[in-house]
Design a protein around this motif. Structure first.
Motif, PDB file in Angstrom:
ATOM      1  N   SER A 186      22.566   9.424  36.029  1.00 53.84           N
ATOM      2  CA  SER A 186      22.981   8.367  36.955  1.00 53.84           C
ATOM      3  C   SER A 186      22.085   8.316  38.186  1.00 53.84           C
ATOM      4  N   ALA A 220      27.194  -2.526  30.427  1.00 52.04           N
ATOM      5  CA  ALA A 220      26.549  -1.232  30.649  1.00 52.04           C
ATOM      6  C   ALA A 220      25.244  -1.416  31.434  1.00 52.04           C
ATOM      7  N   ARG A 223      25.839  -1.426  35.077  1.00 57.02           N
ATOM      8  CA  ARG A 223      26.285  -0.164  35.691  1.00 57.02           C
ATOM      9  C   ARG A 223      25.120   0.713  36.132  1.00 57.02           C
ATOM     10  N   TYR A 255      29.641  -9.626  34.616  1.00 52.13           N
ATOM     11  CA  TYR A 255      28.297  -9.049  34.802  1.00 52.13           C
ATOM     12  C   TYR A 255      27.751  -9.420  36.183  1.00 52.13           C
ATOM     13  N   MET A 258      29.397  -7.332  38.922  1.00 51.92           N
ATOM     14  CA  MET A 258      28.896  -5.963  38.955  1.00 51.92           C
ATOM     15  C   MET A 258      27.468  -5.915  39.501  1.00 51.92           C
TER      16      MET A 258
END
Length: 295
Positions: A186, A220, A223, A255, A258
């Motif tokens: 991350s 994903a 993120r 999307y 985010m």
């Protein structure tokens, strides 16, 4: 600026003053005396590595002056790898063959560096037809095998797998994307690969009519912990566009929400409004920033 020009009259071979004026004039697209001075006096100068990208549309008389200046340096310093690479960058948009040969020479002089096969791969990928595209993939593999730095190796692998995807080697691209994702963290250093590998896997899911898989990978991709290019230029929209064509509006809007955490740009609001009334936005350059589609 005018003081620099005055001082340069007193000391015409002072590199710092030349570099200062070089930056100013190339951005103004005005006279190129200072670039010519650098080529003639110090062709390996780092200033040339940066400013020559602005010389793509120079008029023919000036172009031939640049060509003559570089030709003299190439003949007189055939093993000056920094001069050769600066010359290759100068000509790559106007003389593919010359630039390609110069990068090949750099690769022979410096056989352990990944920089030269990557430069050659980029040229081939941008100019070759579909039948020759495998050469770009081979060159990226050579660069990957040469590179010793772990982080740089990951960057090369990301470019390599995207090149495979663009040129039809989708199974190979998929395998490499999963390899990168499994070893990613991350940390912000892995932010770009998390984003782009998931976009690629989402495209592959759509190719198999796996809408759920495409949705999962789109979210994903959002993120990502962020990356300088994403924060500056924005996230890739090529997968979002394809999902909108399948009327998957809700996941694309999610999307956007985010992505807004790392990309504060009013275009997201405009695109959201257009989607909410049933439209599909023109995503412009955000369709190609991630490198999964040909420009």
């Amino acid at each position: 600026l005018f003081r620099s020009e005055k001082l340069l009259v007193e000391d015409p071979d002072e590199p710092f003053l030349r570099a200062t004026l070089c930056w100013f004039y190339c951005r103004q697209e005005e006279h190129w005396e200072d670039i010519l001075w650098h080529i003639r006096k110090c062709p390996e100068s780092p200033i040339l590595d940066s400013v020559l990208t602005y010389a793509r549309s120079v008029p023919e008389p000036l172009y031939y002056e640049l060509l003559k200046a570089w030709a003299h340096q190439i003949r007189s310093q055939p093993e000056n790898i920094h001069a050769l690479s600066n010359a290759a960058r100068q000509f790559k948009d106007r003389d593919f063959t010359l630039s390609f040969l110069l990068y090949q020479r750099c690769s022979l002089l410096d056989p352990s560096s990944s920089e030269w096969p990557m430069a050659l791969a980029e040229m081939v990928d941008n100019h070759a037809d579909q039948e020759q595209s495998f050469k770009a993939i081979e060159l990226m593999q050579i660069a990957y095998e040469r590179e010793q730095d772990v982080d740089r190796k990951r960057h090369i692998k990301l470019d390599w797998l995207k090149c495979c995807f663009r040129n039809g080697q989708k199974e190979r691209a998929e395998k490499m994307a999963w390899d990168l994702l499994r070893s990613s963290s991350s940390a912000i250093e892995h932010g770009l690969e998390l984003h782009e590998c998931n976009l690629l896997l989402g495209h592959l899911a759509l190719d198999k009519d796996d809408l759920q898989g495409a949705r999962t990978h789109l979210l994903a991709a959002a993120r990502t912990p962020g990356a300088p290019t994403i924060c500056s230029f924005g996230p890739g929209m090529c997968l979002a566009y394809r999902l909108l064509q399948h009327r998957e509006r809700s996941v694309v809007l999610e999307y956007f929400e985010m992505c807004a955490k790392s990309w504060d740009d009013p275009r997201l609001e405009c695109w959201t409004a257009e989607i909410q009334v049933g439209g599909i936005p023109d995503f412009g350059a955000n369709m190609v920033y991630c490198g999964l589609l040909r420009r």
